[in-house]
Write a protein that holds these residues in place. Structure first.
Motif, PDB file in Angstrom:
ATOM      1  N   ASP A   8      89.110  72.411  -0.385  1.00 34.70           N
ATOM      2  CA  ASP A   8      90.144  72.739  -1.158  1.00 34.70           C
ATOM      3  C   ASP A   8      90.990  71.676  -1.646  1.00 34.70           C
ATOM      4  O   ASP A   8      92.116  72.267  -2.388  1.00 34.70           O
ATOM      5  N   ALA A   9      90.787  70.429  -1.369  1.00 35.14           N
ATOM      6  CA  ALA A   9      91.595  69.409  -1.856  1.00 35.14           C
ATOM      7  C   ALA A   9      90.956  68.534  -3.076  1.00 35.14           C
ATOM      8  O   ALA A   9      91.363  67.560  -3.525  1.00 35.14           O
ATOM      9  N   LEU A  10      89.732  69.121  -3.274  1.00 37.16           N
ATOM     10  CA  LEU A  10      88.820  68.409  -4.205  1.00 37.16           C
ATOM     11  C   LEU A  10      89.327  68.383  -5.737  1.00 37.16           C
ATOM     12  O   LEU A  10      89.862  69.356  -5.978  1.00 37.16           O
ATOM     13  N   PRO A  11      89.209  67.429  -6.524  1.00 35.02           N
ATOM     14  CA  PRO A  11      89.354  67.646  -7.789  1.00 35.02           C
ATOM     15  C   PRO A  11      88.854  68.915  -8.556  1.00 35.02           C
ATOM     16  O   PRO A  11      87.496  69.173  -8.032  1.00 35.02           O
ATOM     17  N   PRO A  12      89.350  69.458  -9.482  1.00 36.55           N
ATOM     18  CA  PRO A  12      88.591  70.485 -10.234  1.00 36.55           C
ATOM     19  C   PRO A  12      87.343  69.974 -10.885  1.00 36.55           C
ATOM     20  O   PRO A  12      87.126  68.765 -11.265  1.00 36.55           O
ATOM     21  N   ALA A  13      86.543  70.850 -11.169  1.00 39.44           N
ATOM     22  CA  ALA A  13      85.119  70.388 -11.856  1.00 39.44           C
ATOM     23  C   ALA A  13      85.318  70.007 -13.271  1.00 39.44           C
ATOM     24  O   ALA A  13      86.369  70.808 -13.829  1.00 39.44           O
ATOM     25  N   ALA A  14      84.618  68.909 -13.840  1.00 31.40           N
ATOM     26  CA  ALA A  14      85.009  68.755 -15.244  1.00 31.40           C
ATOM     27  C   ALA A  14      84.546  69.637 -16.146  1.00 31.40           C
ATOM     28  O   ALA A  14      83.317  70.385 -15.938  1.00 31.40           O
ATOM     29  N   PRO A  15      85.320  70.104 -17.162  1.00 29.59           N
ATOM     30  CA  PRO A  15      84.776  71.074 -18.030  1.00 29.59           C
ATOM     31  C   PRO A  15      83.754  70.500 -19.179  1.00 29.59           C
ATOM     32  O   PRO A  15      83.834  69.546 -19.576  1.00 29.59           O
ATOM     33  N   VAL A  16      82.384  71.103 -18.823  1.00 26.46           N
ATOM     34  CA  VAL A  16      81.297  70.870 -19.298  1.00 26.46           C
ATOM     35  C   VAL A  16      81.229  71.509 -20.847  1.00 26.46           C
ATOM     36  O   VAL A  16      81.352  72.454 -21.271  1.00 26.46           O
ATOM     37  N   GLN A  17      81.368  70.263 -21.792  1.00 24.55           N
ATOM     38  CA  GLN A  17      81.749  70.515 -23.154  1.00 24.55           C
ATOM     39  C   GLN A  17      80.310  71.179 -23.869  1.00 24.55           C
ATOM     40  O   GLN A  17      80.437  72.215 -24.719  1.00 24.55           O
ATOM     41  N   GLN A  18      79.194  70.516 -23.723  1.00 25.44           N
ATOM     42  CA  GLN A  18      77.968  70.897 -24.381  1.00 25.44           C
ATOM     43  C   GLN A  18      76.908  70.199 -23.596  1.00 25.44           C
ATOM     44  O   GLN A  18      77.226  69.155 -22.900  1.00 25.44           O
ATOM     45  N   LEU A  19      75.809  70.631 -24.275  1.00 29.61           N
ATOM     46  CA  LEU A  19      74.502  69.802 -23.729  1.00 29.61           C
ATOM     47  C   LEU A  19      74.729  68.309 -24.375  1.00 29.61           C
ATOM     48  O   LEU A  19      74.816  68.306 -25.506  1.00 29.61           O
ATOM     49  N   HIS A  20      74.270  67.237 -23.501  1.00 28.72           N
ATOM     50  CA  HIS A  20      74.090  65.937 -24.076  1.00 28.72           C
ATOM     51  C   HIS A  20      72.543  65.740 -24.667  1.00 28.72           C
ATOM     52  O   HIS A  20      72.479  65.628 -25.923  1.00 28.72           O
ATOM     53  N   HIS A  21      71.868  66.020 -23.724  1.00 28.66           N
ATOM     54  CA  HIS A  21      70.380  65.924 -24.069  1.00 28.66           C
ATOM     55  C   HIS A  21      69.317  66.567 -23.180  1.00 28.66           C
ATOM     56  O   HIS A  21      69.692  66.246 -21.590  1.00 28.66           O
ATOM     57  N   PHE A  22      68.106  66.900 -23.247  1.00 27.91           N
ATOM     58  CA  PHE A  22      67.069  67.161 -22.490  1.00 27.91           C
ATOM     59  C   PHE A  22      66.116  65.924 -22.649  1.00 27.91           C
ATOM     60  O   PHE A  22      65.984  65.395 -24.025  1.00 27.91           O
ATOM     61  N   ALA A  23      65.529  65.395 -21.543  1.00 29.91           N
ATOM     62  CA  ALA A  23      64.479  64.375 -21.846  1.00 29.91           C
ATOM     63  C   ALA A  23      63.133  64.490 -21.179  1.00 29.91           C
ATOM     64  O   ALA A  23      63.276  65.135 -20.079  1.00 29.91           O
TER      65      ALA A  23
END
Length: 208
Positions: A8-23
């Protein structure tokens, strides 16, 4: 061992903006470039070449090359210089693992189907998924691709999102029961979903 703060003290998840890439692995870089750039129209945009893998440090010479989508995301490939295609997953049907790209209209979808077929590429569809329509085909590396044109608007998609957790929770509860029955030898069949959202495909068909 590293010490971590309580959950409960961890920082929030980073907002994932979009896909960067599939490989994926490519058998041949030029064959793959011709398909994605000349036929599908995705420009070759970036190349990374090295003898060593940065994430693991292992020796494995490669050419890593990226094709850009309209939103700035990428589909990328590794040519490892061995002229070997990636093997399909042995326990997964060929239609399951795929990547889907969005186009703007059904007309664009149909035009792309015609373009692919003119290049000798087999295409399935146009398939109606109610909220979007799609075509399906394989790239030179055996990767199943889907092109989709959205039909549902944001209001309908938002409405559907309100039931997603409940539907998945119901599936999970039924799967736990199915696992118990399978362990007890009471069933040998795969679990079926509680709801058939596509009854038109089952009409007139019998179980094999």
């Amino acid at each position: 061992m590293a010490a971590f703060p309580p959950l409960d003290a961890l920082p929030p998840a980073a907002p994932v903006q979009q896909l960067h890439h599939f490989a994926y692995k490519a058998r041949d870089a030029e064959e793959t470039r011709h398909f994605y750039e000349d036929i599908l129209g995705l420009p070759l945009y970036h190349i990374i070449q090295s003898d060593y893998v940065p994430s693991t440090g292992e020796y494995c010479p490669y050419t890593h090359f990226f094709f850009r989508l309209q939103d700035g995301s990428f589909i990328a490939f590794f040519d490892l210089g061995d002229d070997v295609a990636a093997a399909p997953s042995p326990n997964t049907p060929a239609w399951v693992n795929h990547i889907a790209f969005r186009v703007n209209t059904v007309e664009e979808l149909e035009n792309t189907k015609l373009r692919l077929q003119a290049h000798g590429i087999e295409v399935l569809g146009v398939t109606d998924h109610h909220i979007f329509k799609s075509i399906y085909f394989f790239d030179p590396n055996g990767i199943r691709l889907e092109l989709s044109a959205q039909l549902a608007d944001a209001v309908q998609m938002e409405k559907d999102s309100t039931t997603a957790h409940a539907r998945l929770a119901e599936w999970t509860a039924r799967k736990q029961q199915w696992r118990r029955e399978r362990a007890e030898g009471k069933t040998g069949e795969s679990l079926k979903p509680q709801t058939n959202d596509r009854p038109e495909f089952a009409a007139g068909k019998t179980k094999a």
